[in-house]
Design a protein around this motif. Structure first.
Motif, PDB file in Angstrom:
ATOM      1  N   ALA A   1       6.148   3.076 -25.133  1.00  0.00           N
ATOM      2  CA  ALA A   1       7.281   2.153 -25.269  1.00  0.00           C
ATOM      3  C   ALA A   1       7.352   1.205 -24.077  1.00  0.00           C
ATOM      4  O   ALA A   1       7.601   0.000 -24.240  1.00  0.00           O
ATOM      5  N   LYS A   2       7.152   1.730 -22.870  1.00  0.00           N
ATOM      6  CA  LYS A   2       7.161   0.885 -21.678  1.00  0.00           C
ATOM      7  C   LYS A   2       6.036  -0.144 -21.721  1.00  0.00           C
ATOM      8  O   LYS A   2       6.230  -1.322 -21.368  1.00  0.00           O
TER       9      LYS A   2
ATOM     10  N   LEU B   1      15.740   5.193 -29.508  1.00  0.00           N
ATOM     11  CA  LEU B   1      16.018   4.643 -30.831  1.00  0.00           C
ATOM     12  C   LEU B   1      14.753   4.227 -31.575  1.00  0.00           C
ATOM     13  O   LEU B   1      14.700   4.324 -32.804  1.00  0.00           O
ATOM     14  N   ALA B   2      13.745   3.765 -30.874  1.00  0.00           N
ATOM     15  CA  ALA B   2      12.507   3.351 -31.531  1.00  0.00           C
ATOM     16  C   ALA B   2      11.611   4.529 -31.862  1.00  0.00           C
ATOM     17  O   ALA B   2      10.641   4.380 -32.618  1.00  0.00           O
ATOM     18  N   MET B   3      11.928   5.693 -31.282  1.00  0.00           N
ATOM     19  CA  MET B   3      11.148   6.926 -31.527  1.00  0.00           C
ATOM     20  C   MET B   3       9.664   6.718 -31.212  1.00  0.00           C
ATOM     21  O   MET B   3       8.779   7.025 -31.998  1.00  0.00           O
ATOM     22  N   ILE B   4       9.437   6.162 -30.021  1.00  0.00           N
ATOM     23  CA  ILE B   4       8.096   5.923 -29.510  1.00  0.00           C
ATOM     24  C   ILE B   4       7.978   6.625 -28.166  1.00  0.00           C
ATOM     25  O   ILE B   4       8.932   6.610 -27.379  1.00  0.00           O
TER      26      ILE B   4
ATOM     27  N   PRO C   1       2.672  -2.588 -35.487  1.00  0.00           N
ATOM     28  CA  PRO C   1       3.975  -2.220 -36.061  1.00  0.00           C
ATOM     29  C   PRO C   1       4.951  -1.597 -35.057  1.00  0.00           C
ATOM     30  O   PRO C   1       6.159  -1.763 -35.189  1.00  0.00           O
ATOM     31  N   LYS C   2       4.442  -0.881 -34.061  1.00  0.00           N
ATOM     32  CA  LYS C   2       5.343  -0.262 -33.081  1.00  0.00           C
ATOM     33  C   LYS C   2       6.010  -1.325 -32.209  1.00  0.00           C
ATOM     34  O   LYS C   2       7.203  -1.225 -31.890  1.00  0.00           O
ATOM     35  N   ALA C   3       5.247  -2.335 -31.830  1.00  0.00           N
ATOM     36  CA  ALA C   3       5.835  -3.439 -31.064  1.00  0.00           C
ATOM     37  C   ALA C   3       6.864  -4.187 -31.905  1.00  0.00           C
ATOM     38  O   ALA C   3       7.921  -4.602 -31.398  1.00  0.00           O
ATOM     39  N   ALA C   4       6.593  -4.325 -33.192  1.00  0.00           N
ATOM     40  CA  ALA C   4       7.560  -4.981 -34.080  1.00  0.00           C
ATOM     41  C   ALA C   4       8.840  -4.159 -34.195  1.00  0.00           C
ATOM     42  O   ALA C   4       9.940  -4.719 -34.304  1.00  0.00           O
ATOM     43  N   ARG C   5       8.695  -2.836 -34.152  1.00  0.00           N
ATOM     44  CA  ARG C   5       9.873  -1.970 -34.189  1.00  0.00           C
ATOM     45  C   ARG C   5      10.747  -2.192 -32.953  1.00  0.00           C
ATOM     46  O   ARG C   5      11.983  -2.270 -33.046  1.00  0.00           O
ATOM     47  N   ILE C   6      10.118  -2.323 -31.796  1.00  0.00           N
ATOM     48  CA  ILE C   6      10.865  -2.604 -30.564  1.00  0.00           C
ATOM     49  C   ILE C   6      11.499  -3.984 -30.638  1.00  0.00           C
ATOM     50  O   ILE C   6      12.657  -4.168 -30.236  1.00  0.00           O
TER      51      ILE C   6
ATOM     52  N   ILE D   1      22.727  -4.785 -28.800  1.00  0.00           N
ATOM     53  CA  ILE D   1      23.257  -5.639 -27.733  1.00  0.00           C
ATOM     54  C   ILE D   1      23.157  -4.875 -26.410  1.00  0.00           C
ATOM     55  O   ILE D   1      23.561  -3.710 -26.316  1.00  0.00           O
ATOM     56  N   ASN D   2      22.628  -5.550 -25.390  1.00  0.00           N
ATOM     57  CA  ASN D   2      22.482  -4.926 -24.066  1.00  0.00           C
ATOM     58  C   ASN D   2      21.698  -3.619 -24.133  1.00  0.00           C
ATOM     59  O   ASN D   2      22.098  -2.593 -23.589  1.00  0.00           O
ATOM     60  N   VAL D   3      20.582  -3.627 -24.839  1.00  0.00           N
ATOM     61  CA  VAL D   3      19.758  -2.428 -24.953  1.00  0.00           C
ATOM     62  C   VAL D   3      18.912  -2.287 -23.685  1.00  0.00           C
ATOM     63  O   VAL D   3      18.396  -3.260 -23.143  1.00  0.00           O
ATOM     64  N   ASN D   4      18.807  -1.049 -23.192  1.00  0.00           N
ATOM     65  CA  ASN D   4      17.996  -0.802 -21.994  1.00  0.00           C
ATOM     66  C   ASN D   4      16.746  -0.011 -22.369  1.00  0.00           C
ATOM     67  O   ASN D   4      16.531   0.354 -23.529  1.00  0.00           O
ATOM     68  N   MET D   5      15.927   0.298 -21.358  1.00  0.00           N
ATOM     69  CA  MET D   5      14.640   0.939 -21.599  1.00  0.00           C
ATOM     70  C   MET D   5      14.805   2.321 -22.195  1.00  0.00           C
ATOM     71  O   MET D   5      14.068   2.717 -23.106  1.00  0.00           O
ATOM     72  N   GLU D   6      15.781   3.063 -21.725  1.00  0.00           N
ATOM     73  CA  GLU D   6      16.000   4.419 -22.237  1.00  0.00           C
ATOM     74  C   GLU D   6      16.416   4.396 -23.708  1.00  0.00           C
ATOM     75  O   GLU D   6      15.956   5.219 -24.509  1.00  0.00           O
ATOM     76  N   GLN D   7      17.264   3.447 -24.062  1.00  0.00           N
ATOM     77  CA  GLN D   7      17.683   3.331 -25.450  1.00  0.00           C
ATOM     78  C   GLN D   7      16.515   2.932 -26.353  1.00  0.00           C
ATOM     79  O   GLN D   7      16.408   3.393 -27.489  1.00  0.00           O
ATOM     80  N   ILE D   8      15.648   2.064 -25.848  1.00  0.00           N
ATOM     81  CA  ILE D   8      14.474   1.666 -26.631  1.00  0.00           C
ATOM     82  C   ILE D   8      13.601   2.872 -26.927  1.00  0.00           C
ATOM     83  O   ILE D   8      13.141   3.063 -28.064  1.00  0.00           O
ATOM     84  N   GLN D   9      13.386   3.706 -25.905  1.00  0.00           N
ATOM     85  CA  GLN D   9      12.545   4.891 -26.104  1.00  0.00           C
ATOM     86  C   GLN D   9      13.152   5.848 -27.114  1.00  0.00           C
ATOM     87  O   GLN D   9      12.441   6.418 -27.955  1.00  0.00           O
TER      88      GLN D   9
END
Length: 523
Positions: free
Chosen positions: A361-362, A353-356, A330-335, A343-351
């Motif tokens: 997350a990496k 916004l996904a709250m992982i 489920p966490k991978a599905a969230r990412i 749009i144009n999401v980067n690694m920091e935003q993923i960490q």
């Protein structure tokens, strides 16, 4: 990459038509060939190759045309793939036209093309020879009505061209004119009399385009119940029926449907709740994020359009999301959903916004990128030169590429399942045949009034270990068959997307567009 599409088609031809047709299919899978080239490649006698080609052309899998100043033969792989769908087609026809309609469809599928009188005769004999509780022996006039119902629903259409060329097949338009059937002459043939039938030169074949279209509508309609309720499902069914009155079957977006017609269609149903809250249901469907329907005008109480293209885009996204959840959690599905929506999401935003956690997350993002579910693009800031400057990366999803990849995964999974099922059947062939002989013997004794002790003695011919082995093999084969049907549902959805997205209007265009996926995979 292995060409599992061609391998799967080869397995299906071998399973349904035997080794000779399979060998010819393998030869034609990679391009158009002449009769001499097929004989040279397959090492088969010319007579056997002609016979195999006749079978393939009879079922519409092969067409002929001019090739290098001679007659060449072309195999349509996407028609062969439809063999996977035959159980779904027959079940759908059984639901719409009853058990007799199902038997008729099976007979047409078996012969490729057949006359109406001959079809009724074969259906009558089959019901007569295999009586069961579900199918009672019908009279000829009743079978004639069932045949007319199949034609009325456009499940069967004329097949005036037996040796069809590529150009003739593309120019051929569906014809559904009912023939003048002589019920008395058919009855006389069944009684053994030699009577010439009036329609002995008018052949009928299965209209796969119509069946595919009906299954497509069924997918869209059934998607309403889990999201809303039965009333929304029935409303969508009525909208699709009204769509066909003014829009081509495979159009990506329907022409506007007036509110007055929708209201009139709902009134004829016994859904009082839907009739009372029709405006609210239309508003719900319009405002829903899936946007299956859209309000396109306000005249006459409003006008609504069905967006088939957007509907299947949403269904594909839901399928991909489910695949990612099953494979990576489920966490991978969230990412995956985050990269899809942003749009144009980067690694920091993923960490963030996904709250992982950052490390997890990496790791998950790297796994998804390695499996090609998300793509990475290097982005440099404006004015920076090459050197030790920090490089930013954005993550995105290549939707078309992802659909192609999952289509290939479906081909590979289906190929492996069929091979595994054949292996299970081969390894347990002796036990399966022994169980079948015992079952036949037990049925014969039971018909002749055998005692319980005699039936018990027959059943004990199988030892406990053999019984256990048979049950294990039977369970494994059943699970593989069920898995095959489930994977084919996903494949069917992915291939339907290629029809709707390109606004295809017939099966020939469907094959052309969906083959683009196969061509891209094979490169």
């Amino acid at each position: 990459m292995h060409d599992f599409h061609n391998k799967l088609c080869s397995l299906l031809l071998g399973e349904y038509f035997g080794s000779i047709v399979q060998c010819i299919g393998i030869s034609l899978a990679y391009g158009t060939k002449t009769l001499h080239a097929i004989c040279f490649r397959t090492k088969l006698p010319r007579a056997k190759v002609r016979e195999g080609l006749h079978v393939l052309m009879k079922h519409g899998f092969v067409t002929s045309g001019e090739y290098d100043e001679r007659i060449g033969y072309t195999l349509h792989l996407n028609k062969v793939i439809m063999l996977l769908r035959l159980p779904r087609y027959t079940l759908f026809v059984k639901t719409m036209c009853g058990d007799e309609g199902e038997i008729m469809l099976e007979e047409v599928l078996k012969h490729g093309y057949i006359t109406a009188s001959e079809l009724i005769i074969k259906t009558y004999k089959r019901i007569e020879q295999t009586p069961s509780k579900s199918v009672q022996l019908s009279f000829v006039p009743n079978l004639k009505e069932v045949f007319e119902l199949l034609v009325k629903n456009q499940f069967l259409m004329h097949s005036t061209l037996v040796n069809t060329t590529i150009e003739e097949e593309q120019a051929e338009k569906p014809v559904y004119d009912l023939p003048e059937l002589d019920v008395m002459a058919i009855s006389n043939v069944l009684e053994g009399q030699n009577v010439e039938l009036a329609d002995n030169k008018l052949y009928w074949k299965v209209n796969f385009d119509r069946l595919t279209q009906d299954l497509r509508d069924q997918i869209v309609i059934s998607a309403m119940t889990p999201r809303f309720d039965k009333n929304a499902e029935e409303l969508m069914r009525q909208l699709i029926n009204l769509m066909y009155l003014r829009t081509a079957s495979w159009a990506s977006t329907s022409n506007p449907i007036p509110y007055s017609e929708i209201k009139e269609a709902v009134k004829k149903l016994s859904y009082q709740e839907l009739e009372h809250y029709l405006d609210q249901y239309l508003q719900l469907l319009e405002e829903d994020s899936t946007q299956f329907i859209k309000r396109v005008g306000d005249s006459g109480g409003g006008q609504y359009s069905i967006n088939m293209k957007n509907a299947f885009v949403q269904l594909i996204w839901a399928t991909l999301d489910h695949i990612v959840t099953e494979r990576f959690g489920p966490k991978a599905a969230r990412i995956f959903r985050l990269v899809r929506d942003e749009i144009n999401v980067n690694m920091e935003q993923i960490q963030n916004l996904a709250m992982i956690p950052a490390k997890e997350a990496k790791s998950l993002t790297y796994t998804l990128s390695q499996e090609n579910y998300i793509q990475i693009q290097e982005m440099r800031k404006n004015g920076t030169l090459s050197g030790p400057a920090k490089v930013l990366y954005r993550f995105y999803i290549d939707f078309d590429r992802l659909v192609e990849m999952e289509t290939e995964h479906c081909y590979q999974a289906l190929y492996n399942i069929i091979k595994r099922r054949d292996l299970e059947t081969t390894n347990n062939k002796r036990i399966i045949e022994k169980q079948l002989r015992i079952q036949i013997l037990s049925n014969k004794f039971e018909e002749h009034g055998a005692s319980e002790q005699q039936l018990t003695d027959i059943a004990e011919m199988m030892t406990p270990s053999e019984t256990q082995q048979f049950e294990n093999a039977q369970n494994a084969i059943k699970k593989l068959a069920a898995t095959q049907l489930q994977i084919d549902e996903t494949l069917f959805l992915l291939m339907l997307f290629s029809i709707v997205i390109y606004s295809a209007f017939d099966v020939s265009i469907y094959e052309e567009k969906s083959s683009r996926i196969v061509c891209n995979i094979n490169k």
